[in-house]
Design an enzyme around this catalytic site. Structure first.
Site, PDB file in Angstrom:
ATOM      1  N   SER A   7       0.805  -1.226   0.000  1.00  0.00           N
ATOM      2  CA  SER A   7       0.000   0.000   0.000  1.00  0.00           C
ATOM      3  C   SER A   7       0.839   1.279   0.000  1.00  0.00           C
ATOM      4  CB  SER A   7      -0.929   0.013   1.217  1.00  0.00           C
ATOM      5  OG  SER A   7      -0.185  -0.177   2.406  1.00  0.00           O
ATOM      6  N   ASP A 299      -2.405   8.102   8.093  1.00  0.00           N
ATOM      7  CA  ASP A 299      -3.317   7.250   8.845  1.00  0.00           C
ATOM      8  C   ASP A 299      -2.498   6.345   9.763  1.00  0.00           C
ATOM      9  OD1 ASP A 299      -2.268   5.254   7.239  1.00  0.00           O
ATOM     10  OD2 ASP A 299      -4.085   4.925   6.062  1.00  0.00           O
ATOM     11  N   HIS A 302       0.314   4.706   7.127  1.00  0.00           N
ATOM     12  CA  HIS A 302       0.922   5.282   5.921  1.00  0.00           C
ATOM     13  C   HIS A 302       1.380   6.726   6.095  1.00  0.00           C
ATOM     14  CE1 HIS A 302      -2.003   2.143   4.654  1.00  0.00           C
ATOM     15  NE2 HIS A 302      -0.945   1.737   3.988  1.00  0.00           N
TER      16      HIS A 302
END
Length: 335
Positions: A7, A299, A302
């Site tokens: 991600s 978040d 990340h």
């Protein structure tokens, strides 16, 4: 530029995975992206893959592979600027994504790349395709989810294996994948180590707001083993060149000397709910900070767009050996 990973560099592949829980195609993700819309990037704006593509000279990041092979895409052509195979939740090991129900593990990403390779050979002929690929960057950003999987409470893996055995098997599995990519024309690799995963808000939240030093310790050991493996692989694989990028040390500097980079918040996420905004992820009901540029974390896992930009700046032109070895990314491109 061909991008593989998780991600940290996913630009929208997981949007096409029906049952995946690892998605970012909803607010408040993308709040600082062009058009202020979520794109599937786990970020308030651009991620590291976007900034690397800009540095290389592309107008936009290589598109997600699944968008190119989806039923709605009639062209069925792979662009000359490359493709992104990265998938949120992916790991080096195939089972890493079980927590998120569905992701594209690294081995499967390379299978997708093999399809693109065959297409290139068909279009250009073998010699021209290999020449094209020898000048391309193969970026691999992977390993954090494997580490999270090992250190999550009640982990089955941790009961069956020691951290050292786990780290060794991660490096060995990655080596096999890199060899396979070499068989399909990859020559220039940008390989990242794992960051200080123990200091992300999700880990701090489970550890009285402090970094999980055990997770950090084994991330460093993995990185050291990875560097040694890459040195050996370069001797084994004809024409291979690489830049090993030290995510750990760059982000450790963000956390240790934040004011140098304009950061004022290094512990808490910008978007989320609860303690450190890390008890609930960045979902539409979450709140988010008004100033994203002073946060290291967007978040619970990340980095913000700002942190990603400074990171890529540091490793692209970095003159300090500790951030990119044996050469920086710019030197790798020129080689």
């Amino acid at each position: 530029m061909y991008v593989f990973g998780d991600s940290l560099v996913d630009v929208g592949n997981n949007n096409y995975l029906k049952i995946s829980l690892a998605k970012a195609d909803f607010p408040h993700n993308g709040i600082d992206f062009l058009g202020k819309k979520p794109t599937g990037r786990f970020s308030n704006g651009k991620n590291s893959a976007d900034f690397l593509a800009e540095k290389v000279g592309f107008l936009s990041s290589p598109p997600p592979y699944l968008s190119l092979v989806s039923k709605s895409n009639k062209s069925n052509a792979f662009p000359n600027t490359g493709v992104s195979f990265a998938s949120g939740g992916a790991g080096i090991f195939n089972g890493t994504d079980e927590l998120f129900k569905q992701a594209i593990p690294l081995t499967k990403q390379v299978e997708h790349y093999a399809t693109v390779y065959d297409d290139l050979v068909q279009k250009l002929g073998l010699a021209s395709a290999q020449d094209h690929l020898s000048k391309s960057l193969f970026t691999v950003v992977i390993g954090s989810n494997d580490m999270f999987g090992f250190f999550q409470s009640g982990s089955d893996v941790a009961k069956k294996t020691t951290p050292q055995q786990y780290v060794d098997s991660m490096v060995l599995a990655l080596k096999v994948v890199l060899q396979r990519m070499h068989n399909f024309g990859a020559r220039k690799y940008v390989i990242t180590g794992i960051g200080a995963v123990g200091c992300c808000p999700s880990q701090r939240n489970q550890n009285k707001d402090e970094c999980n030093e055990e997770a950090n310790k084994w991330s460093v050991k993995y990185n050291d083993a990875l560097k040694t493996m890459l040195q050996g692989l370069k001797l084994d694989l004809k024409g291979m060149d690489y830049s090993y990028v030290d995510v750990y040390n760059v982000f450790a500097r963000f956390i240790e000397t934040p004011s140098t980079f304009g950061f004022t918040e290094v512990k808490s996420a910008c978007c989320g709910l609860g303690n450190l905004k890390a008890q609930v992820p960045c979902v539409p009901v979450s709140t988010y900070c008004s100033n994203r540029s002073n946060h290291v974390f967007w978040d619970l896992y990340h980095p913000t767009e700002t942190a990603a930009r400074i990171f890529v700046d540091t490793v692209f032109y970095g003159t300090q050996q500790q951030f990119a070895v044996p050469k920086n990314v710019n030197q790798l491109i020129a080689a």
